[in-house]
Design a protein around this motif. Sequence first.
Motif, PDB file in Angstrom:
ATOM      1  N   ALA A  24      51.829 -36.683  34.204  1.00 22.53           N
ATOM      2  CA  ALA A  24      52.719 -35.594  33.811  1.00 22.53           C
ATOM      3  C   ALA A  24      52.690 -35.355  32.308  1.00 22.53           C
ATOM      4  O   ALA A  24      52.726 -34.208  31.853  1.00 22.53           O
ATOM      5  CB  ALA A  24      54.154 -35.908  34.259  1.00 22.53           C
ATOM      6  N   ALA A  25      52.622 -36.447  31.539  1.00 15.28           N
ATOM      7  CA  ALA A  25      52.683 -36.323  30.083  1.00 15.28           C
ATOM      8  C   ALA A  25      51.334 -35.998  29.452  1.00 15.28           C
ATOM      9  O   ALA A  25      51.284 -35.415  28.359  1.00 15.28           O
ATOM     10  CB  ALA A  25      53.221 -37.623  29.468  1.00 15.28           C
ATOM     11  N   TRP A  26      50.243 -36.344  30.134  1.00 14.37           N
ATOM     12  CA  TRP A  26      48.905 -36.184  29.543  1.00 14.37           C
ATOM     13  C   TRP A  26      47.914 -35.914  30.679  1.00 14.37           C
ATOM     14  O   TRP A  26      47.135 -36.789  31.051  1.00 14.37           O
ATOM     15  CB  TRP A  26      48.533 -37.455  28.797  1.00 14.37           C
ATOM     16  CG  TRP A  26      47.411 -37.320  27.817  1.00 14.37           C
ATOM     17  CD1 TRP A  26      46.560 -36.266  27.657  1.00 14.37           C
ATOM     18  CD2 TRP A  26      47.015 -38.296  26.842  1.00 14.37           C
ATOM     19  NE1 TRP A  26      45.666 -36.502  26.667  1.00 14.37           N
ATOM     20  CE2 TRP A  26      45.917 -37.750  26.137  1.00 14.37           C
ATOM     21  CE3 TRP A  26      47.471 -39.562  26.511  1.00 14.37           C
ATOM     22  CZ2 TRP A  26      45.277 -38.454  25.118  1.00 14.37           C
ATOM     23  CZ3 TRP A  26      46.834 -40.256  25.505  1.00 14.37           C
ATOM     24  CH2 TRP A  26      45.752 -39.706  24.809  1.00 14.37           C
TER      25      TRP A  26
ATOM     26  N   GLN B  42      53.601 -41.127  35.448  1.00 15.94           N
ATOM     27  CA  GLN B  42      54.204 -40.636  34.212  1.00 15.94           C
ATOM     28  C   GLN B  42      53.133 -40.112  33.253  1.00 15.94           C
ATOM     29  O   GLN B  42      53.325 -39.088  32.593  1.00 15.94           O
ATOM     30  CB  GLN B  42      55.016 -41.751  33.552  1.00 15.94           C
ATOM     31  CG  GLN B  42      56.297 -42.093  34.286  1.00 15.94           C
ATOM     32  CD  GLN B  42      57.051 -43.224  33.606  1.00 15.94           C
ATOM     33  OE1 GLN B  42      56.479 -44.254  33.264  1.00 15.94           O
ATOM     34  NE2 GLN B  42      58.337 -43.043  33.407  1.00 15.94           N
ATOM     35  N   LEU B  43      52.017 -40.810  33.176  1.00 17.45           N
ATOM     36  CA  LEU B  43      50.933 -40.357  32.306  1.00 17.45           C
ATOM     37  C   LEU B  43      50.313 -39.061  32.823  1.00 17.45           C
ATOM     38  O   LEU B  43      49.923 -38.197  32.027  1.00 17.45           O
ATOM     39  CB  LEU B  43      49.857 -41.447  32.197  1.00 17.45           C
ATOM     40  CG  LEU B  43      50.211 -42.640  31.291  1.00 17.45           C
ATOM     41  CD1 LEU B  43      49.206 -43.774  31.496  1.00 17.45           C
ATOM     42  CD2 LEU B  43      50.228 -42.196  29.825  1.00 17.45           C
TER      43      LEU B  43
ATOM     44  N   LEU C  86      57.596 -42.340  26.214  1.00 15.43           N
ATOM     45  CA  LEU C  86      56.182 -42.188  26.538  1.00 15.43           C
ATOM     46  C   LEU C  86      55.612 -40.956  25.860  1.00 15.43           C
ATOM     47  O   LEU C  86      54.475 -40.975  25.363  1.00 15.43           O
ATOM     48  CB  LEU C  86      55.994 -42.090  28.047  1.00 15.43           C
ATOM     49  CG  LEU C  86      54.545 -41.905  28.532  1.00 15.43           C
ATOM     50  CD1 LEU C  86      53.667 -43.073  28.108  1.00 15.43           C
ATOM     51  CD2 LEU C  86      54.509 -41.735  30.046  1.00 15.43           C
ATOM     52  N   ALA C  87      56.380 -39.876  25.800  1.00 16.33           N
ATOM     53  CA  ALA C  87      55.923 -38.649  25.144  1.00 16.33           C
ATOM     54  C   ALA C  87      55.618 -38.903  23.670  1.00 16.33           C
ATOM     55  O   ALA C  87      54.645 -38.353  23.129  1.00 16.33           O
ATOM     56  CB  ALA C  87      56.965 -37.549  25.301  1.00 16.33           C
ATOM     57  N   GLU C  88      56.442 -39.725  23.010  1.00 19.88           N
ATOM     58  CA  GLU C  88      56.187 -40.059  21.603  1.00 19.88           C
ATOM     59  C   GLU C  88      54.869 -40.809  21.448  1.00 19.88           C
ATOM     60  O   GLU C  88      54.064 -40.532  20.542  1.00 19.88           O
ATOM     61  CB  GLU C  88      57.330 -40.912  21.059  1.00 19.88           C
ATOM     62  CG  GLU C  88      58.668 -40.189  20.964  1.00 19.88           C
ATOM     63  CD  GLU C  88      59.776 -41.128  20.526  1.00 19.88           C
ATOM     64  OE1 GLU C  88      59.463 -42.303  20.178  1.00 19.88           O
ATOM     65  OE2 GLU C  88      60.947 -40.713  20.521  1.00 19.88           O
TER      66      GLU C  88
ATOM     67  N   PRO D  48      60.526 -41.345  29.924  1.00 19.23           N
ATOM     68  CA  PRO D  48      59.626 -40.221  29.645  1.00 19.23           C
ATOM     69  C   PRO D  48      59.613 -39.799  28.177  1.00 19.23           C
ATOM     70  O   PRO D  48      58.555 -39.489  27.633  1.00 19.23           O
ATOM     71  CB  PRO D  48      60.169 -39.105  30.547  1.00 19.23           C
ATOM     72  CG  PRO D  48      60.810 -39.832  31.678  1.00 19.23           C
ATOM     73  CD  PRO D  48      61.406 -41.075  31.081  1.00 19.23           C
ATOM     74  N   ALA D  49      60.773 -39.793  27.529  1.00 20.23           N
ATOM     75  CA  ALA D  49      60.825 -39.366  26.123  1.00 20.23           C
ATOM     76  C   ALA D  49      60.060 -40.343  25.235  1.00 20.23           C
ATOM     77  O   ALA D  49      59.335 -39.935  24.316  1.00 20.23           O
ATOM     78  CB  ALA D  49      62.274 -39.255  25.660  1.00 20.23           C
TER      79      ALA D  49
ATOM     80  N   VAL E 162      52.313 -40.821  23.550  1.00 20.61           N
ATOM     81  CA  VAL E 162      51.212 -39.915  23.882  1.00 20.61           C
ATOM     82  C   VAL E 162      50.903 -38.995  22.705  1.00 20.61           C
ATOM     83  O   VAL E 162      49.735 -38.761  22.368  1.00 20.61           O
ATOM     84  CB  VAL E 162      51.539 -39.102  25.150  1.00 20.61           C
ATOM     85  CG1 VAL E 162      50.581 -37.924  25.312  1.00 20.61           C
ATOM     86  CG2 VAL E 162      51.496 -40.003  26.377  1.00 20.61           C
TER      87      VAL E 162
ATOM     88  N   ARG F 244      47.286 -38.829  20.928  1.00 20.09           N
ATOM     89  CA  ARG F 244      46.525 -37.583  20.929  1.00 20.09           C
ATOM     90  C   ARG F 244      46.188 -37.150  19.507  1.00 20.09           C
ATOM     91  O   ARG F 244      45.080 -36.654  19.243  1.00 20.09           O
ATOM     92  CB  ARG F 244      47.318 -36.480  21.648  1.00 20.09           C
ATOM     93  CG  ARG F 244      47.532 -36.774  23.110  1.00 20.09           C
ATOM     94  CD  ARG F 244      48.282 -35.674  23.816  1.00 20.09           C
ATOM     95  NE  ARG F 244      47.427 -34.525  24.071  1.00 20.09           N
ATOM     96  CZ  ARG F 244      47.637 -33.644  25.038  1.00 20.09           C
ATOM     97  NH1 ARG F 244      48.673 -33.786  25.845  1.00 20.09           N
ATOM     98  NH2 ARG F 244      46.835 -32.629  25.196  1.00 20.09           N
TER      99      ARG F 244
END
Length: 260
Positions: free
Chosen positions: A26-28, A23-24, A110-112, A107-108, A114, A118
């Motif tokens: 893909a997200a980062w 997952q990471l 995790l996106a927050e 995923p949503a 990330v 960042r």
Amino acid sequence: MNGAPTALIADDEPLLREVLRRQLAAAWPELQIVAEPRNGLEALEQCEALRPTIAFLDVHMPGMSGIEVAQRIDPRTHRVFVTAFDHYALKAFEAGVLDYLVKPVQPARLAETVARLRERLRREQPALHTESLLQQLAAQLQRPAASTALRWLKASVGPAVRLIPVDDIDYLKSDEKYTLVAWRGDGGKPAEALIRTPLKELLAQLDPQQFQQVHRAVVVNLHAIRDVTRGLNETAEIQLKQRSERLPVSRTFLHLFKAE
């Protein structure tokens, strides 16, 4: 910030580490995973050796909790807690004081997390000072509320559903997709049953003053122990008061039985 950010993923479940790693990725994509420790002690050692930018710490790990690891690592490391239990997502988490992810990680969500990390790294913001909050969380792990502590287990025994008092349980053992419950049944006779609740989830609901994990796959009722015999290679065996089988104690948990 110089160079690509690095991260450590600490969890005693290999599949969960793998899922979060994917997952990471893909997200980062530029985030480099430098270590995947399997327990709290390994997480502490590898954090000290590798100094990752970010540490993803499972709250419940053998040997040392993710909260305890967070208290001891370099305060410059950004910490994200991963938990299967919503009751650890306290108001402080929701207010953004500490980052957390609830399993299974969405995923949503995790996106927050990330995006926040960042932004902090882009602005070169230091990791948040949360020592007092971590102390409160560590205390909560040690003293679960009476209302949330497990008192009974439901298990299928033949055609019937049996209500097993937690105090009657001698030990719990992970058995592939199930958990073996070994308790003292009618007249104190040894009895066993399989339930679907994972051992790790049960451990989080038990009183830590009474039940202790002693091996990756074993949790024992301390009241049921007769003695502990040290063995070779920093291991030991537990002899129970009313059962013939011996339970293994792994090196990670051997410190629990050192003579004072």
